[in-house]
Scaffold this motif. Sequence first.
Motif, mmCIF file in Angstrom:
data_model
loop_
_atom_site.group_PDB
_atom_site.id
_atom_site.type_symbol
_atom_site.label_atom_id
_atom_site.label_comp_id
_atom_site.label_asym_id
_atom_site.label_seq_id
_atom_site.Cartn_x
_atom_site.Cartn_y
_atom_site.Cartn_z
ATOM 1 N N LEU A 18 6.656 -17.595 -1.150
ATOM 2 C CA LEU A 18 5.559 -18.556 -1.096
ATOM 3 C C LEU A 18 5.907 -19.707 -0.152
ATOM 4 N N GLY A 19 7.161 -20.148 -0.189
ATOM 5 C CA GLY A 19 7.594 -21.203 0.727
ATOM 6 C C GLY A 19 7.492 -20.780 2.171
ATOM 7 N N ARG A 20 7.904 -19.545 2.467
ATOM 8 C CA ARG A 20 7.813 -19.039 3.842
ATOM 9 C C ARG A 20 6.365 -18.939 4.293
ATOM 10 N N GLU A 21 5.501 -18.522 3.382
ATOM 11 C CA GLU A 21 4.080 -18.383 3.726
ATOM 12 C C GLU A 21 3.452 -19.739 4.049
ATOM 13 N N LEU A 22 3.805 -20.752 3.271
ATOM 14 C CA LEU A 22 3.244 -22.079 3.506
ATOM 15 C C LEU A 22 3.806 -22.702 4.777
ATOM 16 N N HIS A 317 -6.094 -17.253 2.207
ATOM 17 C CA HIS A 317 -5.181 -17.323 3.350
ATOM 18 C C HIS A 317 -3.782 -16.855 2.942
ATOM 19 N N VAL A 318 -3.323 -17.284 1.788
ATOM 20 C CA VAL A 318 -2.008 -16.843 1.306
ATOM 21 C C VAL A 318 -2.048 -15.356 0.965
ATOM 22 N N ARG A 322 1.830 -12.250 5.282
ATOM 23 C CA ARG A 322 2.788 -11.147 5.360
ATOM 24 C C ARG A 322 4.191 -11.563 4.924
ATOM 25 N N GLU A 323 4.278 -12.630 4.154
ATOM 26 C CA GLU A 323 5.590 -13.128 3.737
ATOM 27 C C GLU A 323 5.952 -12.724 2.309
ATOM 28 N N VAL A 328 0.519 -13.779 -5.284
ATOM 29 C CA VAL A 328 0.483 -15.179 -5.732
ATOM 30 C C VAL A 328 -0.821 -15.824 -5.253
ATOM 31 N N GLY A 329 -1.177 -15.581 -3.987
ATOM 32 C CA GLY A 329 -2.406 -16.140 -3.449
ATOM 33 C C GLY A 329 -3.631 -15.633 -4.174
#
Length: 388
Positions: A18-22, A317-318, A322-323, A328-329
Amino acid sequence: MTLVGTLVQTCRAAVSSLGRELLAWKPSRERAMFGTQAMLSVALSVALANALHLSDTWWAAISGFAVMQTSFAGSVQRAVHRMMGTLIGAALGTLVGPWIGDRPWLFVPALGAIGGVAVFYANGTRSAYAWVLGGVTALMVTYEAHGLLSVRSTALFAALRVAEVMVGTLACLLVASVFHFGPKWYGKTRPPSVFATAAESEAPSASTLSPSLESLLPTRRLLCLQGALAIAILGALTYVLHLPGFAQAMVTAIAVLILPASLPAGGAQQPVIEKMVHRVAGCLLAGALGVALLPLMRGQAILCMLALSVGVWTGCHVQTGREGASYVGRQFTIAFIMVFVQDHHWSADPIPALMRLSGILTGIVVLAAVILVTSRLHLPPSLNDANR
């Protein structure tokens, strides 16, 4: 690795993904289009449900979001499965519920059987989504029947659930149709545009090779058992203790047990734990953000709709990233809809939303306990497998 070790590792991976995606926030044209479609679908679902004075507007809004897919064909297929499953489940619950609702010794096992059958077939057929919606709707109607104890009242409840699903599903199809056929029509009368290019580039993703149903049979049996036990326990607890949020609890118990078609035989534990962790993470984030925003909205329709739209777009968007935080999104979006879209009117009261979120967490806790107890269970293969 132990179950606890797997859980800890999965939690760390979820936070990291989730951190990488944000951090890698890169809105592409395709992702922005999908988020916009989902946002408009939810908004239209809410508007139509309010205009029709439906009792649970949030259920229509979730349908408007859940049916939307990145391809038009995928949305149509999902809409057909959702409507078909809802109709069959509502009919089954109406026929069965009133006759067993006042008999706990029969009522609780029946709930477990419905949940188990839904999980078993949802993990082995192409119409998995229809089985999920059929099982969820049958459970919901059957459970409500134990309090209504009347065929007429139960049928009315089932009809309202069907109406809410139909409204959300049709709203989604309308929005998806505009985005699918609109650029094509525009392209015939105007020079090629960005929208036309986006529409032409839409293509279904390559299908993944799935293992044979025979090789997945032990896994499907285990998931069926876990689903049946979790639903039965939830039904018994709610029957006796009147716990809130039963609908969300049993939806959770079924949803996280539905695994991807490409699952290797015998590899159920890790994907289920991952879905549980991602569902909790998405719901907690949406709950915290939503409850903080509700008082600021003061029940004003325009502000609530604006906040809802931003939340849905962000979650989408999340989800399309692709992370590794896609689920979660998705769960964030569903929980955010639950928080903002309450019954049949806008409200700043967070209690109904918190009750629904508590149902999700209750479902996760009960299912986790069942998985812990049954994780080392090895169900025997079928007779045909044994003879080979």
